[in-house]
Design an enzyme around this catalytic site. Structure first.
Site, PDB file in Angstrom:
ATOM      1  N   CYS A  43       0.823  -1.209   0.000  1.00 35.30           N
ATOM      2  CA  CYS A  43       0.000   0.000   0.000  1.00 35.30           C
ATOM      3  C   CYS A  43       0.860   1.262   0.000  1.00 35.30           C
ATOM      4  O   CYS A  43       0.664   2.159  -0.815  1.00 35.30           O
ATOM      5  CB  CYS A  43      -0.936  -0.022   1.213  1.00 35.30           C
ATOM      6  SG  CYS A  43      -1.836   1.513   1.421  1.00 35.30           S
ATOM      7  N   CYS A  48      -1.475   1.608  -3.175  1.00 36.98           N
ATOM      8  CA  CYS A  48      -2.471   2.671  -2.993  1.00 36.98           C
ATOM      9  C   CYS A  48      -1.889   4.089  -2.961  1.00 36.98           C
ATOM     10  O   CYS A  48      -2.375   4.971  -3.682  1.00 36.98           O
ATOM     11  CB  CYS A  48      -3.228   2.476  -1.673  1.00 36.98           C
ATOM     12  SG  CYS A  48      -3.566   0.780  -1.253  1.00 36.98           S
ATOM     13  N   LYS A  51       0.223   5.252  -6.098  1.00 34.92           N
ATOM     14  CA  LYS A  51      -0.739   5.236  -7.211  1.00 34.92           C
ATOM     15  C   LYS A  51      -1.648   6.456  -7.135  1.00 34.92           C
ATOM     16  O   LYS A  51      -1.856   7.169  -8.112  1.00 34.92           O
ATOM     17  CB  LYS A  51      -1.556   3.929  -7.136  1.00 34.92           C
ATOM     18  CG  LYS A  51      -2.669   3.739  -8.148  1.00 34.92           C
ATOM     19  CD  LYS A  51      -4.003   4.346  -7.769  1.00 34.92           C
ATOM     20  CE  LYS A  51      -4.541   4.006  -6.427  1.00 34.92           C
ATOM     21  NZ  LYS A  51      -5.056   2.682  -6.260  1.00 34.92           N
ATOM     22  N   TYR A 176      -8.698  -3.424 -11.356  1.00 33.40           N
ATOM     23  CA  TYR A 176      -8.307  -2.205 -10.642  1.00 33.40           C
ATOM     24  C   TYR A 176      -7.021  -1.594 -11.221  1.00 33.40           C
ATOM     25  O   TYR A 176      -6.984  -0.427 -11.609  1.00 33.40           O
ATOM     26  CB  TYR A 176      -8.029  -2.522  -9.174  1.00 33.40           C
ATOM     27  CG  TYR A 176      -9.229  -2.723  -8.292  1.00 33.40           C
ATOM     28  CD1 TYR A 176      -9.700  -1.704  -7.477  1.00 33.40           C
ATOM     29  CD2 TYR A 176      -9.862  -3.956  -8.219  1.00 33.40           C
ATOM     30  CE1 TYR A 176     -10.768  -1.887  -6.620  1.00 33.40           C
ATOM     31  CE2 TYR A 176     -10.940  -4.153  -7.369  1.00 33.40           C
ATOM     32  CZ  TYR A 176     -11.394  -3.115  -6.570  1.00 33.40           C
ATOM     33  OH  TYR A 176     -12.449  -3.309  -5.732  1.00 33.40           O
ATOM     34  N   GLU A 180      -6.557   1.829 -13.426  1.00 36.33           N
ATOM     35  CA  GLU A 180      -5.973   2.973 -12.702  1.00 36.33           C
ATOM     36  C   GLU A 180      -4.700   3.453 -13.401  1.00 36.33           C
ATOM     37  O   GLU A 180      -4.541   4.644 -13.702  1.00 36.33           O
ATOM     38  CB  GLU A 180      -5.679   2.578 -11.256  1.00 36.33           C
ATOM     39  CG  GLU A 180      -6.968   2.368 -10.447  1.00 36.33           C
ATOM     40  CD  GLU A 180      -6.731   1.947  -9.011  1.00 36.33           C
ATOM     41  OE1 GLU A 180      -5.622   1.483  -8.687  1.00 36.33           O
ATOM     42  OE2 GLU A 180      -7.683   2.077  -8.200  1.00 36.33           O
ATOM     43  N   HIS A 434     -26.580  21.751  -2.451  1.00 36.48           N
ATOM     44  CA  HIS A 434     -26.685  22.241  -3.811  1.00 36.48           C
ATOM     45  C   HIS A 434     -25.659  23.316  -4.092  1.00 36.48           C
ATOM     46  O   HIS A 434     -25.422  24.161  -3.232  1.00 36.48           O
ATOM     47  CB  HIS A 434     -28.102  22.809  -4.029  1.00 36.48           C
ATOM     48  CG  HIS A 434     -28.363  23.200  -5.438  1.00 36.48           C
ATOM     49  ND1 HIS A 434     -28.514  22.274  -6.445  1.00 36.48           N
ATOM     50  CD2 HIS A 434     -28.472  24.430  -6.018  1.00 36.48           C
ATOM     51  CE1 HIS A 434     -28.725  22.909  -7.586  1.00 36.48           C
ATOM     52  NE2 HIS A 434     -28.698  24.208  -7.355  1.00 36.48           N
ATOM     53  N   GLU A 439     -25.751  15.421  -4.438  1.00 32.07           N
ATOM     54  CA  GLU A 439     -27.179  15.644  -4.170  1.00 32.07           C
ATOM     55  C   GLU A 439     -28.060  14.792  -5.084  1.00 32.07           C
ATOM     56  O   GLU A 439     -29.213  14.506  -4.765  1.00 32.07           O
ATOM     57  CB  GLU A 439     -27.550  17.118  -4.295  1.00 32.07           C
ATOM     58  CG  GLU A 439     -27.534  17.632  -5.727  1.00 32.07           C
ATOM     59  CD  GLU A 439     -27.972  19.087  -5.847  1.00 32.07           C
ATOM     60  OE1 GLU A 439     -28.899  19.500  -5.132  1.00 32.07           O
ATOM     61  OE2 GLU A 439     -27.368  19.817  -6.663  1.00 32.07           O
TER      62      GLU A 439
END
Ligand code: NAP
Length: 445
Positions: A43, A48, A51, A176, A180, A434, A439
């Site tokens: 990681c 992670c 990356k 993945y 990526e 908003h 939303e």
């Protein structure tokens, strides 16, 4: 009772191992940890974190272009080496933080390759140390293809030390890592071709999102070749030629194989001790992460189950509390949110529409595809898709999916709502913020 040097020796200082070691130590256990590489595991070092830094770095290519619509001008330039150097500095900082965390927790750190000598003994660089329990958290490594010329294939590890950007990149796989890294290099101007054996990218994700993402990636310039396999790699002058099973050949500078990861169990001496391994080499564990040998445990990618950092961390916590504490911390494998940081990013929690039809007697599907306001004044017309899957029987939201800017940040919050059992009526009763993309999730009719 036999006296051991430690209550726990952890083999592998990645996300799961370090968390288990720290919690066990906090709970009063005498803990040692060994690591033959940099602290933090996949990681932190080749996964992670670097990356995501590359994702941020490459996305500026689009942001800077979008900025023109907002009145900005000028020609920015990009320096790959600077990105790499700054990434390396940040990773080194994180490595040091991991070191401090272990030191502060009073955990003894041994550097070097570990091998299990018996069910309570670990040999590290020639020295033997014993423990009541041994936790294996050695993670995994990129799987390599089994084709002629496989030695020419590069894996994701190579991307993080790449001296210069290639002109052409061939990416094999459409999971993945393929999407990526394919997205990162496409944004940086590399000609990216994805070759995938399946009929659509991202098997296992909601079909609408898979198709949406396919179109968006192609709109950015990624070439996607489906239902095709690479059969052979050959050196051809300065390039590499990939022979495809449809008869075509493809020339590339960087053949990246992102075809899954293999658990790191080789050379640990596990088979000799009778530790049961799965067909792909992962350690088979029970609900408390105990292997077929009661004093040997395993968490994270080495168990070849859910290969996600937060899951490895949760498993490490569960293990430590179970064997060194009193609290009943258990990790819940249901509704694990996850994101693919391709561009646009995709995030999801719960059932896909296809799975919902399989699990629920009746299903209501809400879906919206729109151009986010931020792009209203940009040349880029990237569309966002959001989708809500509801069990019609009890109105419960059983799946939330999004591909678009901010998807991971938004879905993380919705995962909490789903864990709390939110119904569609609860979503409807929630006031939106908003103007946002988020939303849309509370205004779906
Ligand atoms: P992956 O997501 O499982 O994708 C593997 C891809 O390679 C799939 O498209 C698969 O096709 C294909 N493939 C598998 N074997 C092949 C073969 N022999 N020949 C050709 N294609 C083959 O694996 P990954 O991208 O390597 O990543 C490994 C794991 O790391 C992931 O499963 C994920 O858990 C974790 N990860 C997570 C993140 C994140 O959280 N953002 C990022 C990176 C990695 P099929 O679909 O046909 O099987």
């Amino acid at each position: 009772m036999t006296h051991h040097d430690y209550d726990l020796i952890v083999v592998g200082a990645g996300s799961g191992g370090v968390r288990a070691a720290r919690i066990a130590s906090e709970l009063g256990a005498r803990v040692a940890i060994c690591e033959m590489d940099r602290l933090g595991g996949t990681c932190v070092n080749v996964g992670c974190v670097p990356k995501k830094l590359f994702v941020y770095g490459s996305h500026f290519a689009y942001d800077l272009n979008d900025a023109r619509g907002y009145g900005w001008s000028g020609e920015p330039s990009f320096d790959w080496r600077r990105l790499l150097e700054n990434k390396n500095r940040e990773i080194a900082r994180l490595n040091a933080i991991y070191f401090e965390l272990l030191e502060r927790a009073g955990i003894e750190l041994f550097r070097g390759r570990a091998e299990l000598v018996d069910q309570n003994t670990v040999r590290i660089e020639g020295a033997e140390r014993t423990a009541t329990r041994i936790l294996i958290s050695t993670g995994g490594r990129p799987r390599r293809p089994d084709i002629p010329g496989a030695e020419l294939a590069l894996t994701s590890n190579a991307v993080f030390t790449l001296a210069a950007l290639p002109k052409r990149m061939l990416v094999v796989g459409a999971g993945y890592i393929a999407l990526e890294l394919g997205s990162v290099f496409c944004a940086l101007g590399v000609e990216v071709t994805i070759v995938h054996r399946g009929e659509e990218i991202l098997r296992g994700f909601d079909r609408d999102l898979r198709c949406h993402l396919h179109n968006e990636l192609e709109a950015k310039g990624v070439r996607i070749v489906l239902e095709t396999q690479v059969e052979e790699l050959r050196k051809r002058g300065p390039s590499i030629e990939a022979r495809l099973d449809n008869g075509d050949t493809l020339e590339t500078d960087f053949p990246l194989f992102a075809i899954g990861r293999t658990p790191n169990t080789l050379g640990l001496g596990l088979e000799a001790l009778g530790v049961e391994l799965g067909t792909r080499g992962g350690i088979v564990v029970d609900d408390d992460y105990t292997s077929s040998v009661p004093s040997i445990h395993a968490v994270g990618d080495v168990t070849d189950r859910v290969q996600l950092t937060p899951v490895a961390i949760g498993e490490g916590m569960h293990f430590a509390h179970r064997f060194f504490g009193e609290s009943e911390f258990r990790i819940d494998y249901r509704n694990i949110p996850t994101a693919v940081f391709c561009q646009p990013e995709l995030a999801t929690v719960g059932l896909t529409e296809e799975e919902a039809w399989h699990h629920c007697p009746d299903v209501r599907v809400y879906r919206s595809v729109f151009t986010p306001l931020k792009l209203a004044m940009s040349e880029r017309k990237e569309r966002t898709i959001i989708k809500l899957i509801v069990n019609a029987e009890d109105d419960r939201v059983v799946g939330c999916h999004m591909a678009g800017h901010g998807a991971a940040e938004i879905i993380q919050g919705l995962a909490v709502a789903m864990k709390a059992g939110a119904t569609k009526a609860v979503f409807d009763a929630t006031i939106g913020i908003h103007p946002t993309s988020a939303e849309e999730f509370v205004t779906l009719r």
